[in-house]
Write an enzyme that holds these catalytic residues in place. Structure first.
Site, PDB file in Angstrom:
ATOM      1  CG  ASN A  25       0.194 -11.476   1.327  1.00  0.00           C
ATOM      2  OD1 ASN A  25       1.226 -11.783   1.183  1.00  0.00           O
ATOM      3  ND2 ASN A  25      -0.858 -12.483   2.417  1.00  0.00           N
ATOM      4  CD1 TRP A  26       0.386  -9.934  -5.460  1.00  0.00           C
ATOM      5  CD2 TRP A  26       2.369  -8.831  -6.036  1.00  0.00           C
ATOM      6  NE1 TRP A  26       0.620  -8.862  -5.921  1.00  0.00           N
ATOM      7  CE2 TRP A  26       1.023  -8.201  -6.657  1.00  0.00           C
ATOM      8  CE3 TRP A  26       3.688  -8.341  -6.274  1.00  0.00           C
ATOM      9  CZ2 TRP A  26       1.713  -6.920  -7.835  1.00  0.00           C
ATOM     10  CZ3 TRP A  26       3.713  -6.939  -6.823  1.00  0.00           C
ATOM     11  CH2 TRP A  26       3.045  -6.714  -7.962  1.00  0.00           C
ATOM     12  CE  LYS A  27      -1.040 -15.851   1.100  1.00  0.00           C
ATOM     13  NZ  LYS A  27      -2.141 -16.719   0.846  1.00  0.00           N
ATOM     14  CG  HIS A  84       0.067 -14.254   5.885  1.00  0.00           C
ATOM     15  ND1 HIS A  84      -0.187 -15.411   5.760  1.00  0.00           N
ATOM     16  CD2 HIS A  84      -1.019 -13.279   5.414  1.00  0.00           C
ATOM     17  CE1 HIS A  84      -0.943 -16.174   5.226  1.00  0.00           C
ATOM     18  NE2 HIS A  84      -1.414 -14.983   4.973  1.00  0.00           N
ATOM     19  CD  GLU A 131       0.284 -18.118   3.417  1.00  0.00           C
ATOM     20  OE1 GLU A 131       0.926 -17.734   2.981  1.00  0.00           O
ATOM     21  OE2 GLU A 131      -0.705 -18.424   3.461  1.00  0.00           O
ATOM     22  CD  GLU A 167      -5.674 -13.159   6.104  1.00  0.00           C
ATOM     23  OE1 GLU A 167      -6.159 -12.997   4.776  1.00  0.00           O
ATOM     24  OE2 GLU A 167      -4.151 -13.383   5.775  1.00  0.00           O
ATOM     25  N   GLY A 194      -6.375 -19.914   0.772  1.00  0.00           N
ATOM     26  CA  GLY A 194      -5.707 -20.560  -0.283  1.00  0.00           C
ATOM     27  C   GLY A 194      -6.678 -21.822  -0.854  1.00  0.00           C
ATOM     28  CB  SER A 232     -10.492 -18.561   0.039  1.00  0.00           C
ATOM     29  OG  SER A 232      -9.331 -19.671  -0.741  1.00  0.00           O
ATOM     30  N   GLY A 275      -5.277 -13.329  -1.879  1.00  0.00           N
ATOM     31  CA  GLY A 275      -4.088 -13.784  -1.777  1.00  0.00           C
ATOM     32  C   GLY A 275      -4.371 -14.036  -3.454  1.00  0.00           C
ATOM     33  N   GLY A 276      -3.864 -15.207  -3.528  1.00  0.00           N
ATOM     34  CA  GLY A 276      -3.985 -15.610  -4.879  1.00  0.00           C
ATOM     35  C   GLY A 276      -4.456 -15.080  -6.063  1.00  0.00           C
TER      36      GLY A 276
END
Ligand code: PGA
Length: 252
Positions: free
Chosen positions: A7-9, A92, A94, A163, A169, A209, A230-231
């Site tokens: 997930n490159w957001k 998600h 977010e 999640e 994150g 994470s 993600g990150g």
């Protein structure tokens, strides 16, 4: 089969995303047993759909609208995504934080399935909910609501990502021992809703994470089929490492 989703957001323009795909391509070999899905920003999907080696990478979107066309400024429909993406991250945390509720998310899940896209339904508890001991209830409520329009037959097209919001994150990943009861509750609930055997009909991912250091501990868990990263998915070496770990777990 293990499913590793990047997930490159809201990172990387088309040029940068193309560069990252090239680096991933150089560092990842297509192996049986692992599906790798890259979810870039909408504007990157079109160029990447022409560039990626489809034997190695599937593409996914990070969001979708629930109708096929109309006067909805700024939205992207499932029919527009067809042919460019095969997966869509839906609900998600977010996006929930920006106002998406369970009803809207259920419509998006249904819209994906209608168009032959595989939804990755995200569910998760906040820190406050966890501190009050409500994690399982919150997650199961989101799950039940998100599956409202999904039929038993469609379950195999679906991935569910647990999640925990407090783990996203933050570096504060959930320990496998904390994921296990939630994963069990998810499978049990689906079994209750759809009948015997349905609890294993879909893929269940962990996200929050995750990285090369902890990937194996989730991928070796009985009820976990993959990761939503993600990150660490923006770091090609780390992401390639996660994929390698998935390959060894899937192969062994
Ligand atoms: P993270 O994000 O790996 O950076 O915690 C996961 C996600 O939001 O899907």
């Amino acid at each position: 089969m293990k499913l590793i989703v990047a997930n490159w957001k809201m990172h990387l323009n088309p040029h940068e995303s193309s560069l990252l795909v090239k680096r991933l391509d150089d560092n990842i070999t297509a192996k049986k047993g692992v599906t790798v899905v890259l979810c870039p920003a909408f504007i990157d999907l079109y160029p990447l759909a022409r560039e990626v080696d489809v034997k190695k990478f599937k593409l996914g979107a990070q969001n979708v609208f629930y109708l096929d066309e109309g006067a909805y400024t700024g939205e992207i429909s499932p029919t527009m995504l067809k042919g460019l993406a095969s997966y869509v991250i839906v609900g998600h945390s977010e996006r929930r934080a920006l106002g998406e509720d369970d009803k809207l998310i259920a419509k998006k899940v249904a819209a994906c399935l209608r168009s032959g896209l595989k939804p990755i339904l995200c569910i998760g508890d906040t820190l406050l909910e966890r501190e009050h001991g409500h994690s399982v209830k919150v997650v199961i409520d989101q799950l039940t609501a998100g599956l409202k329009q999904v039929t038993a037959k469609e379950l195999s097209e679906l991935a569910i990502a647990y999640e925990p919001v407090w783990a996203i994150g933050t570096g504060n990943y959930a320990k496998p021992g904390e994921v296990e009861p939630v994963a069990e509750a998810i499978r049990h609930t689906v079994e209750e809703l759809y009948g015997e055997g349905s609890g294993s009909a879909f893929s269940l991912l962990y996200g929050g994470s995750s990285g090369p250091e902890n990937a194996r501990s989730y991928l070796e868990m009985d009820g976990i089929d993959g990761l939503l990263v993600g990150g660490e998915s923006l770091n090609y070496q780390h992401f390639a490492e996660i994929v390698k770990i998935a390959e060894t777990v899937a192969g062994g």
